[in-house]
Write a protein that holds these residues in place. Sequence first.
Motif, PDB file in Angstrom:
ATOM      1  N   ILE A 179       0.835  -1.201   0.000  1.00  5.15           N
ATOM      2  CA  ILE A 179       0.000   0.000   0.000  1.00  5.15           C
ATOM      3  C   ILE A 179       0.873   1.256   0.000  1.00  5.15           C
ATOM      4  CG2 ILE A 179      -1.691   1.318   1.330  1.00  5.15           C
ATOM      5  CD1 ILE A 179      -2.638  -1.485   2.405  1.00  5.15           C
ATOM      6  N   LYS A 180       1.916   1.201   0.806  1.00  2.00           N
ATOM      7  CA  LYS A 180       2.838   2.331   0.935  1.00  2.00           C
ATOM      8  C   LYS A 180       3.415   2.744  -0.427  1.00  2.00           C
ATOM      9  CE  LYS A 180       7.136   1.556   2.058  1.00  2.00           C
ATOM     10  NZ  LYS A 180       8.458   2.125   1.927  1.00  2.00           N
ATOM     11  N   ALA A 181       3.689   1.738  -1.271  1.00  2.00           N
ATOM     12  CA  ALA A 181       4.290   2.016  -2.571  1.00  2.00           C
ATOM     13  C   ALA A 181       3.390   2.909  -3.430  1.00  2.00           C
ATOM     14  CB  ALA A 181       4.586   0.702  -3.292  1.00  2.00           C
ATOM     15  N   LYS A 182       2.056   2.829  -3.155  1.00  2.00           N
ATOM     16  CA  LYS A 182       1.120   3.582  -3.993  1.00  2.00           C
ATOM     17  C   LYS A 182       0.482   4.755  -3.248  1.00  2.00           C
ATOM     18  CE  LYS A 182      -1.124  -0.290  -4.712  1.00  2.00           C
ATOM     19  NZ  LYS A 182      -2.117  -1.279  -5.146  1.00  2.00           N
ATOM     20  N   ASP A 183       0.900   4.942  -2.009  1.00  2.00           N
ATOM     21  CA  ASP A 183       0.170   5.883  -1.169  1.00  2.00           C
ATOM     22  C   ASP A 183       1.154   6.835  -0.475  1.00  2.00           C
ATOM     23  OD1 ASP A 183      -2.082   6.957   0.027  1.00  2.00           O
ATOM     24  OD2 ASP A 183      -1.948   5.643   1.770  1.00  2.00           O
ATOM     25  N   ASN A 184       0.604   7.909   0.055  1.00  2.00           N
ATOM     26  CA  ASN A 184       1.401   8.815   0.881  1.00  2.00           C
ATOM     27  C   ASN A 184       1.350   8.337   2.324  1.00  2.00           C
ATOM     28  OD1 ASN A 184       1.784  10.666  -1.275  1.00  2.00           O
ATOM     29  ND2 ASN A 184      -0.344  11.281  -0.970  1.00  2.00           N
ATOM     30  N   PHE A 185       2.459   8.515   3.008  1.00  2.00           N
ATOM     31  CA  PHE A 185       2.435   8.295   4.455  1.00  2.00           C
ATOM     32  C   PHE A 185       1.743   9.497   5.086  1.00  2.00           C
ATOM     33  CE2 PHE A 185       6.296   5.390   5.541  1.00  2.00           C
ATOM     34  CZ  PHE A 185       5.540   4.282   5.194  1.00  2.00           C
ATOM     35  N   SER A 186       0.468   9.403   5.368  1.00  2.00           N
ATOM     36  CA  SER A 186      -0.183  10.572   5.950  1.00  2.00           C
ATOM     37  C   SER A 186      -0.069  10.524   7.454  1.00  2.00           C
ATOM     38  CB  SER A 186      -1.646  10.623   5.546  1.00  2.00           C
ATOM     39  OG  SER A 186      -2.446  10.116   6.585  1.00  2.00           O
ATOM     40  N   SER A 187      -0.271  11.630   8.082  1.00  2.00           N
ATOM     41  CA  SER A 187      -0.036  11.686   9.517  1.00  2.00           C
ATOM     42  C   SER A 187      -1.101  10.964  10.333  1.00  2.00           C
ATOM     43  CB  SER A 187       0.073  13.134   9.977  1.00  2.00           C
ATOM     44  OG  SER A 187      -1.053  13.854   9.521  1.00  2.00           O
ATOM     45  N   ILE A 188      -2.326  10.935   9.844  1.00  3.17           N
ATOM     46  CA  ILE A 188      -3.375  10.375  10.699  1.00  3.17           C
ATOM     47  C   ILE A 188      -3.625   8.901  10.434  1.00  3.17           C
ATOM     48  CG2 ILE A 188      -5.797  10.534  11.412  1.00  3.17           C
ATOM     49  CD1 ILE A 188      -5.519  13.558  10.431  1.00  3.17           C
ATOM     50  N   GLU A 189      -4.000   8.547   9.208  1.00  2.00           N
ATOM     51  CA  GLU A 189      -4.317   7.154   8.928  1.00  2.00           C
ATOM     52  C   GLU A 189      -3.120   6.249   9.131  1.00  2.00           C
ATOM     53  OE1 GLU A 189      -5.370   9.596   7.016  1.00  2.00           O
ATOM     54  OE2 GLU A 189      -7.503   9.313   6.604  1.00  2.00           O
TER      55      GLU A 189
ATOM     56  N   GLN B 180      -0.459   6.865  10.941  1.00  2.00           N
ATOM     57  CA  GLN B 180      -0.071   6.799  12.355  1.00  2.00           C
ATOM     58  C   GLN B 180      -0.897   5.720  13.058  1.00  2.00           C
ATOM     59  OE1 GLN B 180      -0.435  10.424  14.606  1.00  2.00           O
ATOM     60  NE2 GLN B 180       0.052   9.361  16.522  1.00  2.00           N
ATOM     61  N   TRP B 181      -2.193   5.754  12.760  1.00  2.00           N
ATOM     62  CA  TRP B 181      -3.069   4.756  13.360  1.00  2.00           C
ATOM     63  C   TRP B 181      -2.679   3.336  12.914  1.00  2.00           C
ATOM     64  CZ3 TRP B 181      -6.342   1.614  10.385  1.00  2.00           C
ATOM     65  CH2 TRP B 181      -7.181   0.773  11.122  1.00  2.00           C
ATOM     66  N   ALA B 182      -2.373   3.195  11.631  1.00  4.58           N
ATOM     67  CA  ALA B 182      -2.021   1.875  11.095  1.00  4.58           C
ATOM     68  C   ALA B 182      -0.728   1.363  11.718  1.00  4.58           C
ATOM     69  CB  ALA B 182      -1.885   1.945   9.575  1.00  4.58           C
ATOM     70  N   ILE B 183       0.257   2.233  11.787  1.00  4.45           N
ATOM     71  CA  ILE B 183       1.562   1.838  12.332  1.00  4.45           C
ATOM     72  C   ILE B 183       1.439   1.520  13.819  1.00  4.45           C
ATOM     73  CG2 ILE B 183       3.872   2.713  12.891  1.00  4.45           C
ATOM     74  CD1 ILE B 183       3.767   2.143   9.987  1.00  4.45           C
ATOM     75  N   GLU B 184       0.755   2.371  14.548  1.00  5.45           N
ATOM     76  CA  GLU B 184       0.641   2.142  15.991  1.00  5.45           C
ATOM     77  C   GLU B 184      -0.146   0.871  16.285  1.00  5.45           C
ATOM     78  OE1 GLU B 184      -0.705   5.556  18.150  1.00  5.45           O
ATOM     79  OE2 GLU B 184       1.219   6.604  17.877  1.00  5.45           O
ATOM     80  N   SER B 185      -1.216   0.661  15.539  1.00  5.85           N
ATOM     81  CA  SER B 185      -2.014  -0.549  15.756  1.00  5.85           C
ATOM     82  C   SER B 185      -1.189  -1.794  15.471  1.00  5.85           C
ATOM     83  CB  SER B 185      -3.258  -0.552  14.863  1.00  5.85           C
ATOM     84  OG  SER B 185      -4.058   0.565  15.158  1.00  5.85           O
ATOM     85  N   THR B 186      -0.455  -1.743  14.376  1.00  3.54           N
ATOM     86  CA  THR B 186       0.360  -2.904  14.020  1.00  3.54           C
ATOM     87  C   THR B 186       1.390  -3.193  15.102  1.00  3.54           C
ATOM     88  OG1 THR B 186       0.062  -2.360  11.690  1.00  3.54           O
ATOM     89  CG2 THR B 186       1.844  -3.890  12.228  1.00  3.54           C
TER      90      THR B 186
END
Length: 814
Positions: A693-703, A705-711
Motif C-alpha cells: 500500500i505504501k508504494a502507492k500511497d502517501n504516508f499521511s499523519s493520521i491514517e 499513524q493509526w495503522a503503524i501504531e495498531s500494528t
Amino acid sequence: MKRYSPKDIEPKWQKKWAETNLYAAEDYSAKLKYVMLTEFPYPSGAGMHIGHMREYSLGDIVARYKRMQGYNVLFPMGFDAFGLPTENYAIKNKITPQKATEDNVTNFVAQLQSMGFSFDWSRRFNTSDPDYYRWTQWLFLRFVKAGLAYQAEIAVNWCPFCKTGLANEEVVNGRHERCDTPVEKKLLKQWMLRITDYADRLIDGLDTVDYPSRIADQQINWIGRSKGAEIDFAIENSDTRIKVFTTRPDTIFGATALVLAPEHPLVIQLTSLQQKEHVNAYIKSAAAKSDVERQDTDRDKTGVFSGSYAINPASGEKIPVYVADYVLTGYGTGAIMSVPAHDERDYAFAVKYGLNIVPVIRPKKAVKTASEPVFTAEGVMFNSGKYDGLASSDMREQIVKDLAEQGVAQEKINYRLRDWIFSRQHYWGEPIPIIHCPKHGAVQVPEDALPVELPKVAHYEPTHTGESPLAAIEDWVNTTCPKCGGPAKRETDTMPNWAGSSWYYLRYFDPHNAKAFADRKLLDYWGAVDMYLGGMEHTTLHLLYSRFWHEFFYDEGLVPTPEPYAARRGQGIILAADGTKMSKSKGNIVNPNDVIDNGYGADALRLAITFLAPYDQTTPWSPEALGGTFRFLQRLWTLVNEYVESDGGESESDDLKRVVNRTIRKVDQDLLDYGFNTAIATLMECVNQLYRIKAKDNFSSIEWQWAIESTLKLVAPFAPHICEELWEVIGNDGSIHLESWPAYDPAWTIDQDVVIAVQINGKIRGEVKVQRGADQKTVLAAAEREHSVKNYLAKKEITRVIYVPDKLLSLVIN
RNA sequence: GCCGGAAUGGCGGAACUGGUAUACGCGCACGACUCAAAAUCGUGUUCCUUUUUGGAUUGAGGGUUCGAUUCCCUCUUCCGGCACCA
C-alpha cells in the motif's frame, strides 16, 4: 536509518522493564484479575533449551495480551529446586546442593530475562527456601491431622541407581522415569498420602474445568475407576472364604477355578501337604522376578495347584484353587475367579493347566462363522440356572444383589490409582516434620517449631541401606519429644520433589507471608489459576498431585475454589532438527542464548518458536525458521523508520483501513483460540500488505499513524523489545506494553466487491466479481457472460443452480 | 489389547458451521543492486502434460452431496498415554 540490531535494543529494554518493575501484578485491583501460570522450571546444571522457552513464550504472549486488554495480570516465576538432579550435580561438583541451586537459579534467571518475559520477579521464590518449605511442611501436617498421611511398611519401588523409593507415577514400564534404571522391590516403612480417597473427586472435578480431552482422558485412565463386585468363595472343608473382585459377575456360572496372587496372605494356609513343595518353589520364583519381567504380557502364564478346592457360590460346583503370578497383588483382593470362556487371560491359563472351560454367555444374534474360543462381549446368558436367556448386561447387578442376600457378595469400585508413596531416602528435599518418640510414636513437630530445617553438612550422599543420609547426622536426628520431652528421633526421610510443586501457585499470591502459606483475602482475590500451561508429561504426576492437594485444602477450608486450575493447556515438545529428542548425551540441544548471541535476538527466537507449528504439537526445530522471523522484524523496523522519516500528505487508500482492521480481528480471534502460529502469519501478511500500500500511497499523519501504531501493538506481545523501541521511535512516551489493545471496526473488515467462484458439475470453471450481497439472478447473469464459463454452457441445459451468497455459484448441467 | 491424536507441495504448516486446497514461512529458480559475494529488493514455485487449453491431487479404498482436507464406513502408517487392573 539505524539498522535493526537486537543486541543493542534488547538488553536496554530488559533493564528498563526491570528497573520500573513494569510487569508487577497488583494485589486487589479494580481491574479484572488474570492468573497466567507456566510450570516453574527445575534449575538443573544444564540450563534451559528452546523447548523450555516455548512454554514461557506462549505464556508471555497471553500475559501481555491480557495486560493490554486491561486485566490485572499475574504472571509469576519461581524455581522447583529440591530433587535428585541438583543433589547429583552437587555431589559431582563437590559443592553443597544449596550452592548448586543458587548458581543454577542465577543462570536460569539470566536466561529467562534475556528472553524478555514479563514475569513479576518480585514474587519469585525457590521451593528449597526454608521460608517456603516451612509451609510445605505445615501443609503436610494438615494431611497427617486429617488422617490422609500415614505410615506403612510396604514393598516400594526402589531405584538402585538413585538409591531411593519411588511413587507409582515415577515408574514407567518397570523403570525409573528419570534415569531408566529397572526398579527393585524393597520393604520399607514409608509415609503415604491417601490420594485414593480423592479418586472420584479427581475424576468428577474434570467436568468443572477446561482441560483438553487428551489430558482429562489420561488422568481418568490413570485413576482407572472400575465398577464391579466382591464375591466370597467358600473353601471346601474349611471356614475360610476367599474374596475375589470381578467386573463381570454375570459370568460367575462359568468360573471354573479360583486364582490367587503368590503374595496372597491365605496361600500358605490353603496349600495342601502334597502341594507344599511346589507352591513354595513357585512363590519363590515369582518373588525373584523383576517388575519388568512380571509385567511382560507376552509371557506364558504360569501357576501351580494349591491342593484346595473352592465352591462356586452360584453353581455350587467344586473348583480348584490355583496360585499364579498373572494375578496381581495390590489390586482388588489379590484373587480372582477364573472364567476361561469369557476372559482371554483365564482362557490361556485354563488351556495350559487343563481347567474346565464352561461358556455361559452367547452372542445376541446367532453368528454363522465359528465363534471365537473366548467371548468377552455382552450377550445372552445360558448354563446359568434361573438367569438363562437374560441379557448379561441387565443381570450384572441383579446377580450381585441375589448373592448379597446370601451374604457372599457386595458391589465394589476399584481404582488402578494407588496411594502416593511420599518418602524419599535423600538429603535434598523437605524434611518430614515428624519426631518418633518411644512412648508416643510418630509425633507432629509443633507449628511454632517449623520449619524443620535441613542441617547444613558436608556429606549427604545417599546410602545403600534404604535409610536417608540424614539418619547419620546424629546431632540433628536426636531431639526431644514435643509431647513428653523425653529423648526422641527425627524422621529422616524427606519429601519427594513433587511436594513443593503441589501448592506453589498459591504462594505466588502472597510470597512473603511469614504468618501463613498465603493470606486468605489474597487467596480469595486471586482465586483459581485462570490458565495453566505446562508439559504433557506432567499429566499423571504433578498435575494430578497438585489437584489432589488443592481438593484436600478446599475440604479443609484453606482455599476458595475446589479446583486449582480453571484451564489447562499442554505445549508440545520441540525436537532436535533430526526429529529426535533433544538431549545432553546426543549433544543436539539448542541453547536460546546461542541464538540470541548470534545476532537474531530474543524477539526473532520467540517468534520462530511460536511460528513453527501449533503450540500443542510436537515438532522438530528448524534453524532456518529464524531467518524468516528475523526478516519479518527487519521489515517491520524499516517500515516504521521510513514512516517516521517521511512527511507524506493524505492517505488515499481504503485498503490501509481494511488491512489493519482485518488483521486486528484475525489476531484477536487467533489469540482467543491459541492459534499463535496463524496469528504470526497474519501479522507477516499485514506488514507485507502495508509495504504494498505504501508504494502507492502517501504516508499521511493520521491514517498511517493509526495503522503503524495498531500494528506495533499487535506485534508487541510476540516481539516485545522491537515494538517497545519502535514505539519510542515514533515519538511515544511510556511503554507500549501498558497501552490498550487495538479495537477494530467491523465495517472495515469486509469488501464492497466479492469474487464468486463458479462451479459447473462440481468443478471450478471460472469466477465473477460482483457487489457484496448480489442476488442469484445477478450473479448467474454475470457468470453466463463470463467467457471461461460460457463454453461449458453452450448447447447445455442448466438443471440446477446453487448459490451461496458472496461465495460461490454451483451449476448443474446435462 | 484399550484410550487419545495425527497423515495436506521439496520442508514446517494454513483452510471459519461442507463452499475457489496449498495462506504464512523455509528452501529452490530467475532477475535487480554489486567488480564480486553476502545482505536487501522484485518475480516465480503442488504435480503431470502443454504454446495456451487441459488433467490429477489433501495416507489408501468406498459412500453421502451440486460440491468433501472437513461428514460416514473399511483399511494402512505414525505419535502420545495405559496395559496380565480380572
